[in-house]
Scaffold this motif. Structure first.
Motif, PDB file in Angstrom:
ATOM      1  N   MET A   1       0.848  -1.194   0.000  1.00 24.74           N
ATOM      2  CA  MET A   1       0.000   0.000   0.000  1.00 24.74           C
ATOM      3  C   MET A   1       0.884   1.245   0.000  1.00 24.74           C
ATOM      4  N   THR A   2       0.622   2.166  -0.925  1.00 25.05           N
ATOM      5  CA  THR A   2       1.279   3.461  -0.918  1.00 25.05           C
ATOM      6  C   THR A   2       0.200   4.513  -1.037  1.00 25.05           C
ATOM      7  N   GLY A   3       0.509   5.723  -0.599  1.00 23.17           N
ATOM      8  CA  GLY A   3      -0.487   6.774  -0.723  1.00 23.17           C
ATOM      9  C   GLY A   3      -0.326   7.843   0.322  1.00 23.17           C
ATOM     10  N   SER A   4      -1.451   8.464   0.657  1.00 27.68           N
ATOM     11  CA  SER A   4      -1.432   9.606   1.557  1.00 27.68           C
ATOM     12  C   SER A   4      -2.314   9.340   2.758  1.00 27.68           C
ATOM     13  N   ALA A   5      -2.150  10.171   3.759  1.00 25.44           N
ATOM     14  CA  ALA A   5      -2.927  10.030   4.990  1.00 25.44           C
ATOM     15  C   ALA A   5      -3.182  11.407   5.582  1.00 25.44           C
ATOM     16  N   LYS A   6      -4.298  11.515   6.295  1.00 15.73           N
ATOM     17  CA  LYS A   6      -4.557  12.700   7.116  1.00 15.73           C
ATOM     18  C   LYS A   6      -4.080  12.381   8.518  1.00 15.73           C
ATOM     19  N   ILE A   7      -3.479  13.384   9.166  1.00 19.50           N
ATOM     20  CA  ILE A   7      -2.920  13.131  10.491  1.00 19.50           C
ATOM     21  C   ILE A   7      -3.126  14.343  11.390  1.00 19.50           C
ATOM     22  N   LEU A   8      -3.462  14.058  12.630  1.00 17.99           N
ATOM     23  CA  LEU A   8      -3.566  15.074  13.674  1.00 17.99           C
ATOM     24  C   LEU A   8      -2.682  14.655  14.842  1.00 17.99           C
ATOM     25  N   ILE A   9      -1.976  15.609  15.404  1.00 17.19           N
ATOM     26  CA  ILE A   9      -1.214  15.387  16.635  1.00 17.19           C
ATOM     27  C   ILE A   9      -1.603  16.525  17.572  1.00 17.19           C
ATOM     28  N   ALA A  10      -2.470  16.225  18.516  1.00 20.60           N
ATOM     29  CA  ALA A  10      -3.006  17.265  19.401  1.00 20.60           C
ATOM     30  C   ALA A  10      -3.752  16.595  20.543  1.00 20.60           C
ATOM     31  N   SER A  11      -4.173  17.392  21.504  1.00 18.61           N
ATOM     32  CA  SER A  11      -5.054  16.883  22.554  1.00 18.61           C
ATOM     33  C   SER A  11      -6.491  17.089  22.098  1.00 18.61           C
ATOM     34  N   SER A  12      -7.425  16.621  22.884  1.00 12.10           N
ATOM     35  CA  SER A  12      -8.827  16.766  22.505  1.00 12.10           C
ATOM     36  C   SER A  12      -9.344  18.184  22.724  1.00 12.10           C
ATOM     37  N   THR A  13      -8.517  19.077  23.247  1.00 10.79           N
ATOM     38  CA  THR A  13      -8.919  20.484  23.279  1.00 10.79           C
ATOM     39  C   THR A  13      -8.926  21.078  21.875  1.00 10.79           C
ATOM     40  N   ASP A  14      -8.222  20.438  20.954  1.00 14.13           N
ATOM     41  CA  ASP A  14      -8.259  20.835  19.552  1.00 14.13           C
ATOM     42  C   ASP A  14      -9.574  20.341  18.956  1.00 14.13           C
ATOM     43  N   SER A  15     -10.347  21.240  18.359  1.00 17.74           N
ATOM     44  CA  SER A  15     -11.687  20.868  17.902  1.00 17.74           C
ATOM     45  C   SER A  15     -11.652  19.855  16.770  1.00 17.74           C
ATOM     46  N   ASP A  16     -10.655  19.906  15.903  1.00 12.54           N
ATOM     47  CA  ASP A  16     -10.567  18.903  14.844  1.00 12.54           C
ATOM     48  C   ASP A  16     -10.310  17.519  15.430  1.00 12.54           C
ATOM     49  N   MET A  17      -9.463  17.441  16.460  1.00 16.04           N
ATOM     50  CA  MET A  17      -9.195  16.152  17.094  1.00 16.04           C
ATOM     51  C   MET A  17     -10.452  15.628  17.793  1.00 16.04           C
ATOM     52  N   ARG A  18     -11.174  16.511  18.451  1.00 12.64           N
ATOM     53  CA  ARG A  18     -12.416  16.096  19.116  1.00 12.64           C
ATOM     54  C   ARG A  18     -13.420  15.589  18.083  1.00 12.64           C
ATOM     55  N   TYR A  19     -13.501  16.278  16.950  1.00 14.56           N
ATOM     56  CA  TYR A  19     -14.427  15.887  15.888  1.00 14.56           C
ATOM     57  C   TYR A  19     -14.040  14.538  15.286  1.00 14.56           C
ATOM     58  N   ALA A  20     -12.738  14.338  15.083  1.00 11.38           N
ATOM     59  CA  ALA A  20     -12.261  13.117  14.428  1.00 11.38           C
ATOM     60  C   ALA A  20     -12.418  11.891  15.302  1.00 11.38           C
ATOM     61  N   THR A  21     -12.205  12.048  16.598  1.00  9.60           N
ATOM     62  CA  THR A  21     -12.058  10.871  17.460  1.00  9.60           C
ATOM     63  C   THR A  21     -13.188  10.655  18.458  1.00  9.60           C
ATOM     64  N   LYS A  22     -13.865  11.740  18.876  1.00  6.69           N
ATOM     65  CA  LYS A  22     -14.858  11.704  19.961  1.00  6.69           C
ATOM     66  C   LYS A  22     -14.221  11.379  21.312  1.00  6.69           C
ATOM     67  N   VAL A  23     -12.899  11.343  21.351  1.00  8.29           N
ATOM     68  CA  VAL A  23     -12.170  10.973  22.566  1.00  8.29           C
ATOM     69  C   VAL A  23     -11.786  12.238  23.330  1.00  8.29           C
ATOM     70  N   VAL A  24     -11.879  12.181  24.654  1.00  7.55           N
ATOM     71  CA  VAL A  24     -11.474  13.314  25.493  1.00  7.55           C
ATOM     72  C   VAL A  24     -10.202  12.927  26.244  1.00  7.55           C
ATOM     73  N   VAL A 101       1.508  13.206   3.711  1.00  3.42           N
ATOM     74  CA  VAL A 101       0.569  13.442   4.808  1.00  3.42           C
ATOM     75  C   VAL A 101      -0.067  14.816   4.676  1.00  3.42           C
ATOM     76  N   PHE A 102      -1.321  14.893   5.107  1.00  2.00           N
ATOM     77  CA  PHE A 102      -2.051  16.154   5.133  1.00  2.00           C
ATOM     78  C   PHE A 102      -2.267  16.560   6.582  1.00  2.00           C
ATOM     79  N   LEU A 103      -1.881  17.801   6.891  1.00  5.41           N
ATOM     80  CA  LEU A 103      -1.990  18.344   8.244  1.00  5.41           C
ATOM     81  C   LEU A 103      -2.899  19.568   8.229  1.00  5.41           C
ATOM     82  N   PRO A 104      -3.486  19.909   9.384  1.00  2.00           N
ATOM     83  CA  PRO A 104      -4.220  21.181   9.464  1.00  2.00           C
ATOM     84  C   PRO A 104      -3.234  22.342   9.411  1.00  2.00           C
ATOM     85  N   ASP A 105      -3.710  23.496   9.008  1.00  2.00           N
ATOM     86  CA  ASP A 105      -2.789  24.621   8.847  1.00  2.00           C
ATOM     87  C   ASP A 105      -2.299  25.208  10.169  1.00  2.00           C
TER      88      ASP A 105
END
Length: 377
Positions: A1-24, A101-105
């Motif tokens: 498998m080759t290709g691209s991925a979206k990635i977040l590195i943050a705590s759940s205080t980041d709204s995108d991370m909260r949206y992606a994972t539902k984890v606190v 990889v695609f990251l938030p700005d």
């Protein structure tokens, strides 16, 4: 498998991370998504401290990976810095032959450069989850839950002002003590806490302070002048916000303040009537501004209608869509926005009225079921 991925590195205080994972989770962790359609895979990489919580809270189908299980034997040690979560993410991604990889700005530069060190191409997305602009039914329900708490808090604040006593110097007394901005904020935020919400940035401003839209307010509350109360509780369980503002005046109002409030009320009505699917968000702002212009209220650098008429809200108190004079977003059912025209003049104070509304198939539903009462006696 080759290709691209979206990635977040943050705590759940980041709204995108909260949206992606539902984890606190209060500390930063890793979320990765790759594949398309039915082959889309999502991973959360956490330490052993948060592993059981992630397994319990994550969306169905998300695979939870123990951070300590990622094999780093073939990864060269960093020079001049410590290993960070982006090193862990890179090792995981490369094991699946992911090269882009695609990251938030708003990603940390440390994480960006670390990923590049490992040969990954990094691209940025201005809107990481563009679908957030249209709310699902469960998101609207979460916003409404916060709204019910906001209603309770605003009504309590109004009752305090109503039952307060005007003293000889126009200050107000409540329960034998001088009524202050700090006391009103404490009463409001106690209701938030008691009902599973949080805020900490409540605005209760009076007189000249109310002429500055984001002045949180301090000191005594006075009769005969405008009292702006802007509250935006966040539901602790879901992370979703609600936003509303009401303006009050205790005692007998001057005619110029009655006219000021009337102008803002009419501007909000005009703006609300513009909320329809298929229309530009900027038309809402234009409708409010036209009312002010017609009624003779000018805007300069010093005062007037000095902010956008509204904004989107959800996991962030301010998010897309923007509802300002230059917003080209086309309204669609499921969008949740505020409509909050205001006028601000140092010599008069400020007036703002704000409702949170849901764009529907035929127009809008006002989620802010709180009366608009200016004068309280």
């Amino acid at each position: 498998m080759t290709g691209s991925a979206k990635i977040l590195i943050a705590s759940s205080t980041d709204s995108d991370m909260r949206y992606a994972t539902k984890v606190v989770i209060p500390d930063p962790f890793i979320w990765i998504q790759f594949g398309t359609g039915k082959k889309t895979k999502e991973y959360i990489i956490v330490s052993s401290l948060e592993y059981s919580r992630a397994k319990e809270e994550a969306k169905p189908g998300t695979k939870i990976i123990l951070l300590e299980s990622i094999d780093l034997k073939n990864q060269r040690k960093p020079v001049g810095r410590r290993r960070n979560l982006a090193d862990i993410a890179a090792a995981f991604l490369l094991s699946y032959n992911i090269t882009e990889v695609f990251l938030p700005d708003n990603a940390w530069s440390l994480h960006t450069e670390t990923l590049r060190e490992h040969g990954l191409r990094v691209r940025f997305l201005e809107s990481f989850f563009p679908e957030r602009i249209v709310k699902l039914q469960e998101e609207v329900a979460a916003i409404k839950r916060a709204g019910r708490v906001a209603k309770r808090a605003m009504q309590h604040a109004a009752d305090i002002i109503k039952t307060s006593t005007i003293e000889w110097d126009d200050t107000l007394t409540y329960e034998g003590e001088r009524l202050t901005s700090e006391r009103l904020k404490a009463e409001i935020e106690k209701i938030f806490i008691d009902n599973g919400c949080s805020s900490g940035e409540t605005i209760v401003s009076c007189g000249e302070q109310a002429a500055q839209p984001h002045n949180r307010g301090s000191g005594a509350i006075y009769a005969g002048t405008t009292i702006v109360i802007d509250i935006f509780p966040r539901d602790n369980t879901s992370g979703y916000y609600f936003d509303m503002t009401r303006t009050f005046l205790k005692g007998t109002p001057a005619k110029n303040l009655l006219k000021l409030y009337d102008a803002v009320r009419k501007a909000q009505i005009a703006a609300l009537m513009t909320v329809k699917p298929g229309r530009k968000a900027s038309e809402i702002h234009t409708a409010a501004a036209a009312v002010f212009q017609r009624m003779g209220y000018k805007t300069t650098e010093e005062g007037g209608f000095i902010h956008s008429v509204g904004h989107g809200l959800g996991l962030d108190i301010h998010e897309d869509p923007g509802v300002g004079p230059r917003s080209d977003t086309i309204l669609a059912p499921g969008m949740v926005i505020t409509v909050e025209p205001g006028l601000y003049y140092k010599e008069l104070g400020g007036v703002r009225i704000e409702d949170t509304v849901l764009v529907t198939k035929t127009g809008f539903a006002n989620l802010t079921n709180v009366p608009k009462v200016f004068v309280v006696r």
